[in-house]
Design an enzyme around this catalytic site. Structure first.
Site, PDB file in Angstrom:
ATOM      1  N   SER A  95       0.670   5.032 -13.948  1.00 45.25           N
ATOM      2  CA  SER A  95       1.611   4.259 -12.775  1.00 45.25           C
ATOM      3  C   SER A  95       2.978   4.124 -13.770  1.00 45.25           C
ATOM      4  O   SER A  95       3.446   5.463 -14.109  1.00 45.25           O
ATOM      5  CB  SER A  95       1.060   2.817 -12.781  1.00 45.25           C
ATOM      6  OG  SER A  95       1.814   2.373 -11.669  1.00 45.25           O
ATOM      7  N   ASP A 217      -3.427   6.840  -2.199  1.00 44.83           N
ATOM      8  CA  ASP A 217      -2.765   5.815  -3.058  1.00 44.83           C
ATOM      9  C   ASP A 217      -1.588   5.387  -2.376  1.00 44.83           C
ATOM     10  O   ASP A 217      -0.556   5.762  -2.264  1.00 44.83           O
ATOM     11  CB  ASP A 217      -2.417   6.660  -4.476  1.00 44.83           C
ATOM     12  CG  ASP A 217      -1.759   5.558  -5.494  1.00 44.83           C
ATOM     13  OD1 ASP A 217      -1.415   4.409  -5.222  1.00 44.83           O
ATOM     14  OD2 ASP A 217      -1.695   5.890  -6.827  1.00 44.83           O
ATOM     15  N   HIS A 245      -5.032   3.347  -6.757  1.00 50.63           N
ATOM     16  CA  HIS A 245      -4.011   3.560  -7.774  1.00 50.63           C
ATOM     17  C   HIS A 245      -4.463   3.440  -9.274  1.00 50.63           C
ATOM     18  O   HIS A 245      -3.736   3.596 -10.102  1.00 50.63           O
ATOM     19  CB  HIS A 245      -2.944   2.388  -7.654  1.00 50.63           C
ATOM     20  CG  HIS A 245      -1.730   2.886  -8.219  1.00 50.63           C
ATOM     21  ND1 HIS A 245      -1.078   4.179  -8.291  1.00 50.63           N
ATOM     22  CD2 HIS A 245      -0.945   2.088  -9.237  1.00 50.63           C
ATOM     23  CE1 HIS A 245       0.063   4.048  -9.050  1.00 50.63           C
ATOM     24  NE2 HIS A 245       0.034   3.012  -9.593  1.00 50.63           N
TER      25      HIS A 245
END
Length: 266
Positions: A95, A217, A245
């Site tokens: 991320s 996602d 995610h």
């Protein structure tokens, strides 16, 4: 306090083996890599750490000015690599850590041999000719919600971020992780994360890069993965069967295999 203590650095595997560095995303800590990272410890020097403000890092080291941009976190990463005297590492970032590692590799490219970006997003907010997945108003609402009721926001948002509604225990784990984070630090990190714009940095990457994109996602949709791939020279995009995610938790076997295959390439 040393850098190693400040960031709660943990080392696995042979000291002289090639280094593999794992970095966690917003609201998480190094524990989010527990199903993936140790599997590399037979033939890699595995490096795990917590961003300042997360996990078991030194909360007293948190400086709002230093961490007002992702560059502060990138400098922390470089300080860890310098302290451990590591060069040519493979960096695996989840991320927002994808962009943190990317910035660090641009600053000191000799420290890195490869990047693995898991669910990256160079910009979360839609812009003219660019789809990031969120309108500016949605980000404003998200941050306002963090201000007014952080625990409520965590309970509502973590399952959405995690996806995999048929496995509620995953969303519960992410909720608990969010709730262990100091709300003031989480609020600033959220603003830094969701208002960041690193699109201009993508073209500066000089090391081989793998982008791991989940098939569904809400945080980093497939359009974002495609954009990142198109703008990092020579990068590869792999769309996982995994959804949500956090494939490091929801699909650790697939995530491990994808990273392993990339390590075996020249």
């Amino acid at each position: 306090m040393s850098v190693v203590e400040r960031n709660n650095v943990r080392l696995l595997g042979p000291e002289t083996a090639p280094a593999l560095v794992f970095s966690h995303g917003f609201g998480c800590d190094q524990n989010m890599w527990r199903f993936v990272a140790p599997r590399f410890a037979d033939d890699h020097r595995v490096v795990l750490f917590d961003h300042v403000g997360a996990g078991n890092s030194d909360l007293a080291a948190y400086n709002p000015q230093r961490y007002s941009t992702l560059s502060g976190y990138a400098e922390d990463l470089l300080e860890i690599l310098r302290a451990l005297d590591l060069r040519g590492v493979v960096f695996v970032g989840h991320s927002v850590s994808s962009m943190i590692g990317l910035l660090a590799s641009i600053a000191e490219p000799d420290r890195f041999s490869k990047l693995v970006l898991v669910g990256p997003s160079p910009r979360y907010v839609d812009d003219e000719g660019y789809y990031g997945g969120f309108s500016a108003g949605e980000i404003d609402e998200l941050l306002d919600s963090l201000d007014s009721n952080y625990l409520g926001w965590s309970a509502a948002m973590a399952p959405v971020i995690m996806g995999n509604a048929e496995r509620p225990e995953l969303g519960e784990e992410l909720t608990n992780s969010f709730c262990r984070t100091d709300p003031a630090i989480a609020r600033q990190f959220a603003e830094v994360t969701f208002r960041s714009d690193n699109r201009a940095d993508l073209g500066k990457v000089t090391v081989p890069t793998l982008i791991l994109q989940c098939s569904e996602d809400v945080i980093a949709p497939r359009e974002v993965g495609a954009y990142t791939n198109a703008n990092i020279p020579g990068s590869r995009l792999l769309v996982l069967d995994a959804t949500g995610h956090c494939p490091n938790l929801s699909a650790p076997d697939e995530t491990y295999e994808a990273i392993s295959a990339f390590l075996r390439t020249g």
